[in-house]
Structures are given as structure tokens and as C-alpha cells.
Design an enzyme around this catalytic site. Structure first.
Site, short mmCIF file in Angstrom:
data_model
loop_
_atom_site.label_atom_id
_atom_site.label_comp_id
_atom_site.label_asym_id
_atom_site.label_seq_id
_atom_site.Cartn_x
_atom_site.Cartn_y
_atom_site.Cartn_z
N SER A 29 0.96 -1.15 0.17
CA SER A 29 0.03 -0.05 -0.07
C SER A 29 0.83 1.15 -0.13
O SER A 29 1.68 1.39 0.78
CB SER A 29 -0.87 0.06 1.17
OG SER A 29 -1.34 1.34 1.43
N LYS A 30 0.48 2.23 -0.77
CA LYS A 30 1.16 3.74 -0.68
C LYS A 30 1.10 4.01 0.50
O LYS A 30 2.26 4.94 0.89
CB LYS A 30 0.60 4.42 -2.03
CG LYS A 30 0.86 3.96 -3.34
CD LYS A 30 0.44 4.94 -4.32
CE LYS A 30 0.72 4.39 -5.75
NZ LYS A 30 -0.10 5.46 -7.00
N ARG A 31 0.02 3.90 1.18
CA ARG A 31 -0.21 4.57 2.42
C ARG A 31 0.82 3.96 3.69
O ARG A 31 0.89 4.63 4.59
CB ARG A 31 -1.56 4.80 2.96
CG ARG A 31 -2.62 5.49 1.86
CD ARG A 31 -3.90 5.57 2.49
NE ARG A 31 -4.87 6.18 1.81
CZ ARG A 31 -5.44 5.76 0.69
NH1 ARG A 31 -5.31 4.58 0.26
NH2 ARG A 31 -6.28 6.53 -0.17
N ARG A 32 1.09 2.71 3.51
CA ARG A 32 1.77 2.13 4.60
C ARG A 32 3.12 1.47 4.15
O ARG A 32 3.91 1.67 5.28
CB ARG A 32 0.81 0.85 4.86
CG ARG A 32 1.47 -0.11 6.07
CD ARG A 32 0.60 -1.63 6.28
NE ARG A 32 0.39 -2.17 4.97
CZ ARG A 32 -0.69 -2.40 4.27
NH1 ARG A 32 -1.99 -1.81 4.69
NH2 ARG A 32 -0.63 -3.29 3.26
#
Length: 469
Positions: free
Chosen positions: A234-237
Site C-alpha cells: 500500500s502507498k499509505r503504509r
């Protein structure tokens, strides 16, 4: 038939390593088949698209070996809006699609569930286009849709379980499912090689291909890329931006070698292989469908192997962005005038065997180009314990008396100083290393002192001795 594959990223952020893996797989497959690689930028999300993201895609592809001019495109999905609208109109006129004015709240009120899909309420209402009316595809009530997939066999989907999905918004613009299909038809795409996450869309898209009277492409859904917790990257994680790895100092050859191992392996008990071997041996149908673990530690080890395999002059050249700074790489802590290319060339072979990413070159050599070393206080506290002052005094005296300033003489002198105090060389050199380089670890000490020179070495030893008072 000429094989035509496509890579179709969206310019809405940094370039994902999973996308890079898909691009390489398409690139190799096209080369193997004597086909064409098409680059299509899916830029219809106007609110999130930025020109710099498109340039980022092109430069990232170039970095991993897919050079500008070597492929067809880039095309931009936004330029095909007329084709999208025409296809939607054809489907409507053929009775394969209908207009619907239901909101989510309407559907939820009828079904009593926020999780149930669309219930087909508008199928036979005969609505015409109008404000607030989306166009839905009329999914067959019976039968199955079989997706022939080079990697996954023949996944089968019951048509009655596929809801009547939206293909165009109320303003007439196509949604991804239809736009993607029409673009592939327009560009003559014969093989769609993409990530597993798109597999649930595939029966819907295959139904659209059939409804538009065109034979669907050959499908191949490569495995999803996951982190150490087996969660989709994930780009967020997770650290997923290819540009971040590039700017940290990963070599393109190492990165693309590693990316190709996410779901596939070359012959024999080996993983680090020349790109020519990968191009020859890779087989799309041999890709493992199971999730592929993106192991950053393994990638780092790969990169270290590739760095060590470079000829020294190529290593020196590869380090330059970190020795000077670029638009995306921070400048080093020294001033440009302080950099000594000859001194760097002298220690480069020593550094090459010790770093795993090129950005690590800076803390390994900064002591050579700074007026004073950057002292790591934890390292200082560890090395400058009881007896350190006396040892530095003795080291200063021994080094002042040296006739030849070379690594062997420097080592022998410090060994003698340590022996007089019952210390092995490792213990004896710790205060000297911290005094001169500011750290407890780094390049071989005596070779470093030789390059640093007599005057600067003695000045730092004396300054450390004063600090201990």
C-alpha cells in the site's frame, strides 16, 4: 497476428514497484514474441492527474530499461473520449445497456442492505439519457463467463452473480471498465498482462468485449505483491515508490532483476542473473499465481551484490549524484570546493565492498571532505572511556614520529601502542577511529588515515584529546 501488449498506469502519484514489475513483464513478453509494447497513460481522473506524474512514469520506465522511443506511445486515455461515448451509445442502442437513475440510498432502501449490489430496478423502465442517469450494462441472467488466463487457468464466473454495472456516468463519460476495454480495442491489444487485483473486473470486461463484437484479448493476471505481513503493498503504509528506491541508491539492474523474481525464477539454484538470461528464460505461463513477497531486506542484499560487481570506475561514476546532490537527492554535508576527487577515488574500492545502497557512500567518506568530523555522540561515549586520553597521547606521539605515512606503518604503530597497554588492535583503534571519522564503524581505518594525511589526522587526534580534558 502481431502480439500487442500495453502498460496503462495512472499519473496520480509516485510509480509503484508493483507497476514496474508489470511493465517489465509486458516488455519482456513483447520482445520474446516479436510484438509491440504500448504505453497508455490513463489520465481521466482530472482532479488527481498532474503532468509531473506523467513525466515520473516515463523517467521511471527509462530507469528500469524501457527507454523512450522504444515503445508505442505514450497515448492518453483522455484523447479517446469520443470512442468511449460511441461504444456506450452502441451498447445502449443494441439493448445491452440501459439508463438508471437509482442512487445508492434507493438501492439500499429496496434491498435493506448496504452490502447487496444493484438490484436491476431500472432494467425495463426504458429511461432515456438525462441528468442523474448513469448507463448500466445488462449482464446476462444465465450462463457463465470463462476467463482463459495464461497464469490462472480458466476462472469461471456465474453471470447471475455479476450485477448490472455502470459503464458511463450521467455526463456521458465512460468509467474505467468501459474506457479500458475500448482503448484496448482501439489500440489492437492482443494480450493483457496485469496485476491479480484486476481479475474481478475481467469477467465484466470480457462481457463488454463480447457485446461490442470483438474477440477478447488473452489474459494473464500476475500475482499480487505483498509485504512481510502478507498484506497487499500500500502507498499509505509501505515503501512502494520506485523513485524512492532509485534516490536511495538502488541500481536499476538490481531492481529489475529482483522485480522479475516476484512470482518467477530463472533456471538452476540462482537468483542474481544477467538481464539477458531473464529475457531468454522468462515464461509468462510459468509465473506462480501465489502472492509474491516484496522483501526489502533481500532487495538490499541483491543491490549490495550488484554494487560489488561493478568495475571500480563505474562505481565511482554511480556514486556521483550522492557526492554532489541532484533535484531529488540531498546535497552532501561538505561544500563542493571541499570535495577531492583523487581522495575519493583512493577510498572508493574500500567503500564499494561495504555499502548496500549508494546513498551510504556519504557517511562512509564525509570525514575526508569536512574540516571537522561529524561526531556521533553515542560512538564517542562508547569509545572514549577510561584510558582513552592516554592512548590518544601515545598514538599522537607514535604518529608524529613516523617516517612513512602509509597504512602498514600506521597500523604497526598503533598495534605497538595497544600492546604496551595490553590492548588488542580492535580496542586500541576505537578511540582513534572516532576521533578521526566521528564514528565507530566505517572504512578500514589505516587506509583512511593514509588518504586523510598526516596533518589532518594529527589535528583531529589532538582536538579529541583536548575534548577529553
Amino acid at each position: 497476428m502481431t502480439v500487442r501488449v500495453r502498460f496503462a498506469p495512472s499519473p496520480t502519484g509516485m510509480f509503484h514497484v508493483g507497476g514496474a514489475r508489470s511493465a517489465l513483464q509486458n516488455w519482456i513478453y513483447a520482445k520474446q514474441q516479436g510484438g509491440v509494447f504500448v504505453l497508455r497513460i490513463e489520465d481521466t481522473d482530472a482532479a488527481r492527474n498532474k503532468p509531473e506524474w506523467t513525466e515520473g512514469i516515463l523517467s521511471a520506465l527509462e530507469w528500469i530499461g524501457i527507454a523512450r522511443g522504444a515503445y508505442e506511445g505514450p497515448y492518453f486515455q483522455s484523447q479517446y473520449a469520443a470512442e468511449h461515448r460511441a461504444a456506450a451509445q452502441r451498447l445502449f442502442e443494441a439493448g445491452r445497456a440501459y439508463y438508471c437513475d437509482c442512487t445508492r440510498e434507493d438501492v439500499q432502501a429496496r434491498t435493506g442492505s448496504q452490502y447487496q449490489g444493484y438490484d436491476g430496478f431500472c432494467r425495463d423502465r426504458g429511461l432515456e439519457p438525462g441528468p442523474g442517469r448513469a448507463l448500466r450494462f445488462r449482464t446476462p441472467d444465465e450462463g457463465e463467463t470463462v476467463v482463459v488466463d495464461l497464469i490462472r487457468g480458466e476462472p469461471t464466473f456465474e453471470n447471475k452473480l455479476i450485477e448490472d454495472f455502470v459503464i458511463a456516468r450521467a455526463d456521458g463519460s465512460a468509467v474505467f471498465l468501459l474506457a479500458n476495454v475500448v482503448d484496448d480495442m482501439t489500440m489492437g491489444i492482443t494480450h493483457v498482462v496485469r496485476a491479480e487485483e484486476h481479475l474481478p473486473n475481467t469477467p465484466k470486461q470480457q462481457l463488454l468485449w463480447d457485446a461490442l463484437g470483438v474477440k477478447p484479448p488473452v489474459w494473464a493476471h500476475v500475482p499480487v505483491v505483498v509485504n512481510e505481513k502478507r498484506q497487499k503493498l500500500s502507498k499509505r503504509r509501505d515503501k512502494v515508490a520506485l523513485e524512492a528506491y532509485r534516490d536511495e541508491g538502488y541500481l536499476a539492474d538490481a531492481m529489475r532483476n529482483y522485480l522479475m523474481l516476484l512470482g518467477w525464477a530463472p533456471s538452476g539454484d540462482r537468483e542474481i542473473v544477467p538481464w539477458s538470461v531473464i529475457e531468454e528464460e522468462y515464461r509468462l505461463e510459468e509465473v506462480n499465481p501465489s502472492p509474491a513477497f516484496f522483501d526489502e531486506k533481500k532487495l538490499r542484499a541483491f543491490n549490495g551484490e550488484y554494487i560489488r560487481a561493478l568495475p571500480v570506475d563505474e562505481f565511482v561514476a554511480a556514486c556521483q549524484p550522492w557526492l554532489t546532490g541532484t533535484e531529488t537527492i540531498a546535497p552532501p554535508p561538505w561544500q563542493p570546493a571541499e570535495f577531492d576527487a583523487e581522495a575519493f577515488a583512493a577510498v572508493a574500492p574500500l567503500a564499494q565492498t561495504r555499502i548496500a545502497v549508494l546513498s551510504e557512500i556519504v557517511p562512509n567518506v564525509d570525514f575526508l571532505f569536512l574540516a571537522d568530523p561529524l561526531i556521533d555522540e553515542a560512538a564517542w561515549a562508547k569509545a572514549m572511556k577510561e584510558g582513552a586520553a592516554e592512548l590518544l597521547d601515545a598514538a599522537i606521539a607514535a604518529y608524529e614520529a613516523l617516517e612513512s605515512w602509509d597504512a602498514e606503518s600506521l597500523k604497526a604503530a598503533l598495534e605497538a601502542v595497544g600492546a604496551e597497554r595490553g590492548l588488542k588492535l580492535g580496542k586500541a583503534q576505537a578511540p582513534v577511529r572516532v576521533a578521526v571519522t566521528g564514528r565507530t564503524v566505517g572504512l578500514p581505518l589505516f587506509e583512511s588515515l593514509e588518504v586523510l594525511g598526516r596533518e589532518r589526522t594529527l589535528a583531529r587526534l589532538r582536538a579529541a584529546r583536548v575534548r577529553l580534558v
